[in-house]
Design an enzyme around this catalytic site. Structure first.
Site, PDB file in Angstrom:
ATOM      1  N   HIS A  58       0.914  -1.575   0.191  1.00  0.00           N
ATOM      2  CA  HIS A  58      -0.091  -0.438  -0.124  1.00  0.00           C
ATOM      3  C   HIS A  58       1.129   1.096  -0.137  1.00  0.00           C
ATOM      4  CE1 HIS A  58      -3.887   1.456   1.166  1.00  0.00           C
ATOM      5  NE2 HIS A  58      -3.040   3.378   0.739  1.00  0.00           N
ATOM      6  N   HIS A  60       1.614   5.368  -2.205  1.00  0.00           N
ATOM      7  CA  HIS A  60       1.138   6.540  -2.951  1.00  0.00           C
ATOM      8  C   HIS A  60       2.439   7.085  -3.578  1.00  0.00           C
ATOM      9  CE1 HIS A  60      -3.038   6.422  -1.805  1.00  0.00           C
ATOM     10  NE2 HIS A  60      -2.379   5.984  -0.708  1.00  0.00           N
ATOM     11  N   GLN A 153      -8.797   9.605  -5.761  1.00  0.00           N
ATOM     12  CA  GLN A 153      -8.720   9.954  -3.873  1.00  0.00           C
ATOM     13  C   GLN A 153      -9.785  11.165  -4.304  1.00  0.00           C
ATOM     14  OE1 GLN A 153      -5.385  10.437  -2.072  1.00  0.00           O
ATOM     15  NE2 GLN A 153      -8.073  10.821  -1.161  1.00  0.00           N
ATOM     16  N   HIS A 211      -9.602   1.879   0.010  1.00  0.00           N
ATOM     17  CA  HIS A 211      -9.504   2.539   0.887  1.00  0.00           C
ATOM     18  C   HIS A 211     -10.582   2.731   1.545  1.00  0.00           C
ATOM     19  CE1 HIS A 211      -6.017   4.241  -0.935  1.00  0.00           C
ATOM     20  NE2 HIS A 211      -5.502   5.376  -0.163  1.00  0.00           N
ATOM     21  N   GLU A 214     -11.407   4.209   6.881  1.00  0.00           N
ATOM     22  CA  GLU A 214     -10.243   4.968   6.586  1.00  0.00           C
ATOM     23  C   GLU A 214     -10.519   6.136   7.775  1.00  0.00           C
ATOM     24  OE1 GLU A 214      -7.276   6.757   4.501  1.00  0.00           O
ATOM     25  OE2 GLU A 214      -6.175   7.085   6.082  1.00  0.00           O
ATOM     26  N   ASP A 310       2.496   3.425   2.621  1.00  0.00           N
ATOM     27  CA  ASP A 310       1.733   4.517   2.622  1.00  0.00           C
ATOM     28  C   ASP A 310       1.940   5.214   2.180  1.00  0.00           C
ATOM     29  OD1 ASP A 310      -0.961   5.263   2.361  1.00  0.00           O
ATOM     30  OD2 ASP A 310      -1.634   5.682   4.575  1.00  0.00           O
TER      31      ASP A 310
HETATM   32 FE   FE2 Z   1      -3.490   4.763   1.426  1.00  0.00          FE
END
Ligand code: FE2
Length: 439
Positions: A58, A60, A153, A211, A214, A310
């Site tokens: 995971h 970005h 996103q 996701h 969260e 992440d």
């Molecule tokens: Fe993430």
């Protein structure tokens, strides 16, 4: 004919010691004690841990190393991070994204990571990040397996063209379907997005990694819908729920029903301990929640739990160095997984389990697997986590691609040794009767 490489005297993550590993044509041929063959090249591991590489399932990569662009996250919250990323997106260039991503890959490879699942934001109509990371994926392939997730996103429905962009990204070759149901306008819209995205994945034969929940909201229950859709559409083993932090605040009775449903659906969980310990619980006073999903309970139910990094130096997190042992170290603390078995399991959550989540078929420490290996300055997985041990050598297909010196400090204290390492003392060794050794 001589094999290309023999690694001698290796400790393995399973607890076996003094093992030799024979490599030929980039693959592991044999693993065993005292193998009587001579390699073209020999490496003496001298009782150090030899592991398959770290896997980060995971990340970005489109945002990594952008810290401070165009400004810093003052509140430290997820929502300001998303807003800040929104400010940066129009300023991105193809070259700059590639440059930051490749710089990060260098760092990751040096730290022994050889596979990364990166979400890539598809809400920018130019799909600039997608095209840049597809480029990076091709360029870095000899050294690192990069898997991309189409990630809306700003919300699949909340962002004007996100759904169409997501389909375009998949058409361009992005591997996995992503989502962010807790960021849609309503709970109902979030649930609808989960159904929509899972159907899209089923139709295209793709994996799903969302996701999911969260937040600190105990009523955010998209993981329930994700498990249901996974079951209904026959996606077992191909779906992961990332973050799942709302689970920390859910009612215990509800969780006692939820976790067996996740297990039954074959949905994997991905926890991101470095980030979620920082960005969750920001509206709390005291007691302050840790904002971490229920690793122990999910493990007990047989759910695969992997860890991700992440973020590294981006709008959500100012720290990070591509070190999955840092991730495991934080997980040990925030989830209080401090028994020896639990710590060993945390090591698997940054190696074998994320490899399973990503479906890496050639991964592992077994004959026939790719000879992707890391030699650590530690005797076993627990010591590796404790020290965030130096990666002495990183091998890709049997070839050394990165080296680091062991951690040593020179002392200037009369009557004491001149040098200290940080390895555990002899009385805590991994002898046959040692509790460190898996039974
Ligand atoms: Fe993430």
């Amino acid at each position: 004919m001589k094999p290309d490489l023999v690694i001698r005297s290796a400790n393995l993550p399973t607890g076996e010691e003094g093992m030799d590993i024979v490599v030929a044509d980039g693959l592991i041929q044999v693993i065993g004690p005292n193998i009587e063959t001579e390699g073209e090249e020999e490496i003496d591991a001298s009782g150090c841990l030899v592991s398959p590489p770290f896997v980060d399932c995971h990340f970005h990569m489109d945002a990594t190393l952008s810290l401070g662009l165009p400004r810093l996250n003052r509140s430290g919250t997820l929502l300001e991070g998303i807003a800040l990323w929104g400010e940066l997106k129009p300023l991105l260039t193809h070259e700059a994204v590639i440059d930051r991503a490749l710089t990060y890959c260098d760092m990751a490879i040096a730290q022994g990571i050889q596979a990364i699942r990166s979400h890539v934001d598809i809400c920018d109509d130019r799909l600039l990040g997608v095209e840049a990371l597809l480029d990076v994926k091709a360029r870095i392939a000899p050294w690192l397996d990069l898997q991309l997730v189409a990630f809306p996103q700003d919300g699949l429905y909340r962002s004007a063209n996100a759904r169409a962009n997501l389909v375009r990204a998949l058409d361009l070759g992005v591997d996995v379907v992503g989502g962010i149901p807790h960021f849609e306008r309503t709970m109902a819209e979030g649930a609808r997005s989960v159904t929509d995205l899972c159907t899209l994945a089923a139709d295209r034969g793709l994996m799903v990694d969302m996701h999911c929940d969260e937040s600190d909201d105990p009523m955010s229950r998209h993981i329930e819908t994700l498990a249901f859709e996974c079951q209904r559409l026959g996606l077992q083993g191909r779906v992961a729920g990332s973050h799942l932090t709302s689970m920390h605040s859910m009612d215990n009775y509800y969780v006692s029903k939820l976790i067996p449903l996740i297990a039954e659906a074959g949905v994997a969980a991905i926890a991101n301990p470095l980030i979620n310990i920082c960005i969750q619980g920001r509206q709390d006073t005291y007691p302050k929640r840790r904002g971490h999903t229920r690793i122990e309970e999910m493990k007990a139910a047989g759910i695969t739990v992997a860890f991700g990094q992440d973020c590294v130096m981006d709008p959500w997190y100012s720290l990070g160095s591509g070190d999955m042992l840092d991730v495991a170290h934080m997980a040990v603390h925030v989830a209080q997984r401090t028994s020896l078995d639990a710590m060993r399991d945390c090591f698997l959550s940054v190696t074998r389990f994320p490899a399973e989540v990503m479906g890496l078929s050639s991964y592992g420490l077994r004959p026939g697997a790719a000879a992707h290996l890391v030699i650590l300055d530690a005797a076993d997985p627990v010591e590796a986590i404790r020290l965030r041990a130096a990666r002495l050598k990183v091998l890709r297909a049997g070839r050394v691609v990165a080296e680091s010196p062991p951690r040593r400090s020179r002392l200037h204290i009369d009557g004491r040794p001149r040098e200290t390492a940080f390895r555990r003392p002899a009385h805590a060794s991994t002898g046959a009767s040692s509790p460190w050794k898996r039974g």
